[in-house]
Motif scaffolding. Structure first.
Motif, PDB file in Angstrom:
ATOM      1  N   GLU A  48       0.766  -1.286   0.000  1.00 10.51           N
ATOM      2  CA  GLU A  48       0.077  -0.034  -0.113  1.00 10.51           C
ATOM      3  C   GLU A  48       0.912   1.270  -0.028  1.00 10.51           C
ATOM      4  OE1 GLU A  48      -3.036   0.224   3.094  1.00 10.51           O
ATOM      5  OE2 GLU A  48      -3.679  -1.883   2.643  1.00 10.51           O
ATOM      6  N   TRP A  49       2.085   1.003   0.564  1.00  8.57           N
ATOM      7  CA  TRP A  49       3.039   2.127   0.488  1.00  8.57           C
ATOM      8  C   TRP A  49       4.059   2.214  -0.744  1.00  8.57           C
ATOM      9  CZ3 TRP A  49       4.453   0.252   6.010  1.00  8.57           C
ATOM     10  CH2 TRP A  49       3.110   0.665   7.001  1.00  8.57           C
ATOM     11  N   GLY A  50       3.565   1.609  -1.617  1.00  7.69           N
ATOM     12  CA  GLY A  50       4.409   1.600  -3.027  1.00  7.69           C
ATOM     13  C   GLY A  50       5.799   0.783  -3.202  1.00  7.69           C
ATOM     14  N   CYS A  51       5.706  -0.083  -2.213  1.00  3.53           N
ATOM     15  CA  CYS A  51       6.927  -1.083  -2.337  1.00  3.53           C
ATOM     16  C   CYS A  51       6.607  -2.433  -2.866  1.00  3.53           C
ATOM     17  CB  CYS A  51       7.613  -1.188  -0.933  1.00  3.53           C
ATOM     18  SG  CYS A  51       8.184   0.342  -0.084  1.00  3.53           S
ATOM     19  N   MET A  52       7.270  -3.144  -3.825  1.00  7.87           N
ATOM     20  CA  MET A  52       6.982  -4.210  -4.445  1.00  7.87           C
ATOM     21  C   MET A  52       7.339  -5.351  -3.536  1.00  7.87           C
ATOM     22  SD  MET A  52       5.713  -3.665  -7.324  1.00  7.87           S
ATOM     23  CE  MET A  52       5.925  -5.299  -7.963  1.00  7.87           C
ATOM     24  N   SER A  53       8.039  -5.199  -2.647  1.00  8.70           N
ATOM     25  CA  SER A  53       8.453  -6.376  -1.595  1.00  8.70           C
ATOM     26  C   SER A  53       8.784  -5.789  -0.146  1.00  8.70           C
ATOM     27  CB  SER A  53       9.831  -7.158  -2.111  1.00  8.70           C
ATOM     28  OG  SER A  53      10.985  -6.255  -2.036  1.00  8.70           O
ATOM     29  N   PHE A  54       8.854  -6.623   0.692  1.00  6.60           N
ATOM     30  CA  PHE A  54       9.139  -6.399   2.210  1.00  6.60           C
ATOM     31  C   PHE A  54      10.540  -5.710   2.290  1.00  6.60           C
ATOM     32  CE2 PHE A  54      10.228  -7.684   6.405  1.00  6.60           C
ATOM     33  CZ  PHE A  54       9.830  -6.853   7.224  1.00  6.60           C
ATOM     34  N   GLU A  55      11.257  -6.728   1.546  1.00  6.33           N
ATOM     35  CA  GLU A  55      12.811  -6.285   1.582  1.00  6.33           C
ATOM     36  C   GLU A  55      13.185  -4.816   1.014  1.00  6.33           C
ATOM     37  OE1 GLU A  55      11.657  -9.056   0.511  1.00  6.33           O
ATOM     38  OE2 GLU A  55      12.166 -10.440   1.936  1.00  6.33           O
ATOM     39  N   ALA A  56      12.409  -4.614  -0.010  1.00 11.40           N
ATOM     40  CA  ALA A  56      12.567  -3.357  -0.829  1.00 11.40           C
ATOM     41  C   ALA A  56      12.000  -1.992   0.438  1.00 11.40           C
ATOM     42  CB  ALA A  56      12.016  -3.239  -2.053  1.00 11.40           C
ATOM     43  N   TYR A  57      11.196  -2.569   0.829  1.00  7.30           N
ATOM     44  CA  TYR A  57      10.565  -1.277   2.042  1.00  7.30           C
ATOM     45  C   TYR A  57      11.545  -1.184   2.879  1.00  7.30           C
ATOM     46  CZ  TYR A  57       8.123   0.188   5.910  1.00  7.30           C
ATOM     47  OH  TYR A  57       7.618   0.704   7.086  1.00  7.30           O
ATOM     48  N   CYS A  58      11.804  -2.341   3.530  1.00 15.53           N
ATOM     49  CA  CYS A  58      12.868  -2.217   4.832  1.00 15.53           C
ATOM     50  C   CYS A  58      14.340  -1.483   4.503  1.00 15.53           C
ATOM     51  CB  CYS A  58      13.349  -3.402   5.331  1.00 15.53           C
ATOM     52  SG  CYS A  58      12.077  -4.508   6.204  1.00 15.53           S
ATOM     53  N   LYS A  59      14.847  -1.630   3.246  1.00 19.58           N
ATOM     54  CA  LYS A  59      16.056  -1.059   2.690  1.00 19.58           C
ATOM     55  C   LYS A  59      15.563   0.387   2.306  1.00 19.58           C
ATOM     56  CE  LYS A  59      19.796  -1.747  -0.265  1.00 19.58           C
ATOM     57  NZ  LYS A  59      20.664  -2.472  -1.295  1.00 19.58           N
ATOM     58  N   GLY A  60      14.625   0.425   1.695  1.00 20.60           N
ATOM     59  CA  GLY A  60      14.349   1.720   0.990  1.00 20.60           C
ATOM     60  C   GLY A  60      13.774   2.971   2.165  1.00 20.60           C
ATOM     61  N   GLU A  61      12.954   2.535   3.100  1.00 14.80           N
ATOM     62  CA  GLU A  61      12.227   3.178   3.974  1.00 14.80           C
ATOM     63  C   GLU A  61      13.126   3.348   5.455  1.00 14.80           C
ATOM     64  OE1 GLU A  61       7.833   4.619   5.287  1.00 14.80           O
ATOM     65  OE2 GLU A  61       8.601   4.565   3.307  1.00 14.80           O
ATOM     66  N   ILE A  62      13.284   2.332   5.763  1.00 14.99           N
ATOM     67  CA  ILE A  62      14.006   2.423   7.175  1.00 14.99           C
ATOM     68  C   ILE A  62      15.503   2.011   7.346  1.00 14.99           C
ATOM     69  CG2 ILE A  62      11.544   2.159   8.139  1.00 14.99           C
ATOM     70  CD1 ILE A  62      12.236  -0.706   8.829  1.00 14.99           C
ATOM     71  N   GLY A  63      15.912   1.930   6.198  1.00 18.91           N
ATOM     72  CA  GLY A  63      17.432   1.696   5.980  1.00 18.91           C
ATOM     73  C   GLY A  63      18.050   0.374   6.841  1.00 18.91           C
ATOM     74  N   ILE A  64      17.187  -0.753   6.720  1.00 23.39           N
ATOM     75  CA  ILE A  64      17.511  -1.947   7.122  1.00 23.39           C
ATOM     76  C   ILE A  64      17.590  -2.928   5.900  1.00 23.39           C
ATOM     77  CG2 ILE A  64      16.839  -3.766   8.602  1.00 23.39           C
ATOM     78  CD1 ILE A  64      15.422  -1.896  10.412  1.00 23.39           C
ATOM     79  N   HIS A  65      18.880  -3.875   5.973  1.00 22.69           N
ATOM     80  CA  HIS A  65      19.058  -4.721   5.051  1.00 22.69           C
ATOM     81  C   HIS A  65      18.157  -5.993   5.332  1.00 22.69           C
ATOM     82  CE1 HIS A  65      22.125  -2.544   2.807  1.00 22.69           C
ATOM     83  NE2 HIS A  65      22.640  -2.189   3.969  1.00 22.69           N
ATOM     84  N   GLN A  66      18.109  -6.731   4.181  1.00 17.67           N
ATOM     85  CA  GLN A  66      17.104  -7.860   4.327  1.00 17.67           C
ATOM     86  C   GLN A  66      17.536  -9.046   5.602  1.00 17.67           C
ATOM     87  OE1 GLN A  66      17.201 -10.255   0.695  1.00 17.67           O
ATOM     88  NE2 GLN A  66      15.936 -12.147   1.787  1.00 17.67           N
ATOM     89  N   GLN A  67      18.838  -9.323   5.557  1.00 15.92           N
ATOM     90  CA  GLN A  67      19.342 -10.111   6.488  1.00 15.92           C
ATOM     91  C   GLN A  67      18.880  -9.668   8.080  1.00 15.92           C
ATOM     92  OE1 GLN A  67      23.586 -10.608   6.880  1.00 15.92           O
ATOM     93  NE2 GLN A  67      23.391 -12.773   7.982  1.00 15.92           N
ATOM     94  N   THR A  68      19.127  -8.378   8.249  1.00 14.65           N
ATOM     95  CA  THR A  68      18.894  -7.750   9.791  1.00 14.65           C
ATOM     96  C   THR A  68      17.279  -7.902   9.799  1.00 14.65           C
ATOM     97  OG1 THR A  68      20.514  -6.177   9.535  1.00 14.65           O
ATOM     98  CG2 THR A  68      18.777  -5.788  11.029  1.00 14.65           C
ATOM     99  N   ALA A  69      16.274  -7.623   8.794  1.00 10.41           N
ATOM    100  CA  ALA A  69      15.004  -7.496   8.974  1.00 10.41           C
ATOM    101  C   ALA A  69      14.152  -8.734   9.000  1.00 10.41           C
ATOM    102  CB  ALA A  69      14.201  -7.053   7.612  1.00 10.41           C
ATOM    103  N   SER A  70      15.020  -9.984   8.349  1.00  8.02           N
ATOM    104  CA  SER A  70      14.625 -11.338   8.567  1.00  8.02           C
ATOM    105  C   SER A  70      14.965 -11.767  10.145  1.00  8.02           C
ATOM    106  CB  SER A  70      15.379 -12.075   7.595  1.00  8.02           C
ATOM    107  OG  SER A  70      15.151 -13.591   7.989  1.00  8.02           O
ATOM    108  N   LYS A  71      15.963 -11.316  10.771  1.00  8.73           N
ATOM    109  CA  LYS A  71      16.526 -11.666  12.120  1.00  8.73           C
ATOM    110  C   LYS A  71      15.557 -11.079  13.020  1.00  8.73           C
ATOM    111  CE  LYS A  71      21.489 -12.364  11.605  1.00  8.73           C
ATOM    112  NZ  LYS A  71      22.886 -12.149  12.117  1.00  8.73           N
ATOM    113  N   LEU A  72      15.152  -9.832  12.727  1.00  7.55           N
ATOM    114  CA  LEU A  72      14.353  -9.024  13.464  1.00  7.55           C
ATOM    115  C   LEU A  72      12.862  -9.767  13.731  1.00  7.55           C
ATOM    116  CD1 LEU A  72      14.910  -5.187  12.690  1.00  7.55           C
ATOM    117  CD2 LEU A  72      15.027  -6.367  15.052  1.00  7.55           C
TER     118      LEU A  72
END
Length: 213
Positions: A48-72
């Protein structure tokens, strides 16, 4: 500062605003960020916020890489499922003391330990103490778990364990020799004869590793 600028363009209290706020406070409470990111991931709000994937959202909007987001995500869900009382206690505090919150990468290692069939309940409780009471970082708990698993495997099959240890030692030796080769040979610090002998040693080690593996 970048997160705060993004927050200015959003309605305070909205889910998207709350995620950015949690990311800003990440160091003091990763649990809050893990919880709200879990909601974003589960309900696919990022689309809904214009991101194609969760990983792209985390990296683009809050500056967290996929590996960190997954661990979180995994660490938060692990607490929700396995340590609900601890999680409830933390969430009931208006300003949780960061010193009482285990590192998220350590919780992630504990989650992996819970899946290891070779480990006993006693082993798990030991790792849990390291995470929740001793406040060890993830790399420390991971090393602790690795040593315990190695000990178990050595007890079960000492010959296989000995062979695996030999390969690990040979690989470390190979890495050391290659590093010194770059410094000594490529830096023209040894004679051509010595350089050839070093190359022979590397070939011999490579052959030994191949045989053992």
């Amino acid at each position: 500062m970048n997160l705060e600028q993004k927050m200015k363009g959003l309605e305070p209290g909205s889910l998207r605003y709350q995620v950015l706020e949690a990311a800003k406070n990440f160091k003091s409470s990763w649990i809050g960020l893990g919880q709200i990111l879990y909601t974003v991931y589960k309900d696919k709000m990022y689309k809904e916020w214009g991101c194609m994937s969760f990983e792209a959202y985390c990296k683009g909007e809050i500056g967290i890489h996929q590996q960190t987001a997954s661990k979180l995500l995994h660490s938060y869900y692990f607490l929700e499922k396995n340590e609900p009382e601890f999680l409830k206690d933390v969430q009931s505090q208006e300003t949780p003391d960061p010193r009482n919150i285990p590192a998220f990468d350590a919780v992630n290692v504990l989650r992996l330990a819970a899946k290891q069939k070779e480990l006993t309940e006693e082993d798990y409780q030991e790792f849990k103490k390291s995470v929740f009471e001793d406040g060890k970082e993830g790399k420390e708990v991971k090393k602790q778990m690795g040593l315990r698993l190695r000990s178990i495997r050595e007890e079960e099959d000492p010959q296989k364990a000995q062979a695996e240890r030999r390969v690990r030692t040979l690989k470390r030796l190979m890495a050391t020799v290659r590093t010194l080769q770059k410094e000594a040979v490529y830096g023209h610090l040894v004679s051509d004869k010595t350089a050839k002998e070093i190359e022979k040693l590397i070939g011999f080690l490579d052959q030994e590793i191949g045989i053992e593996a």
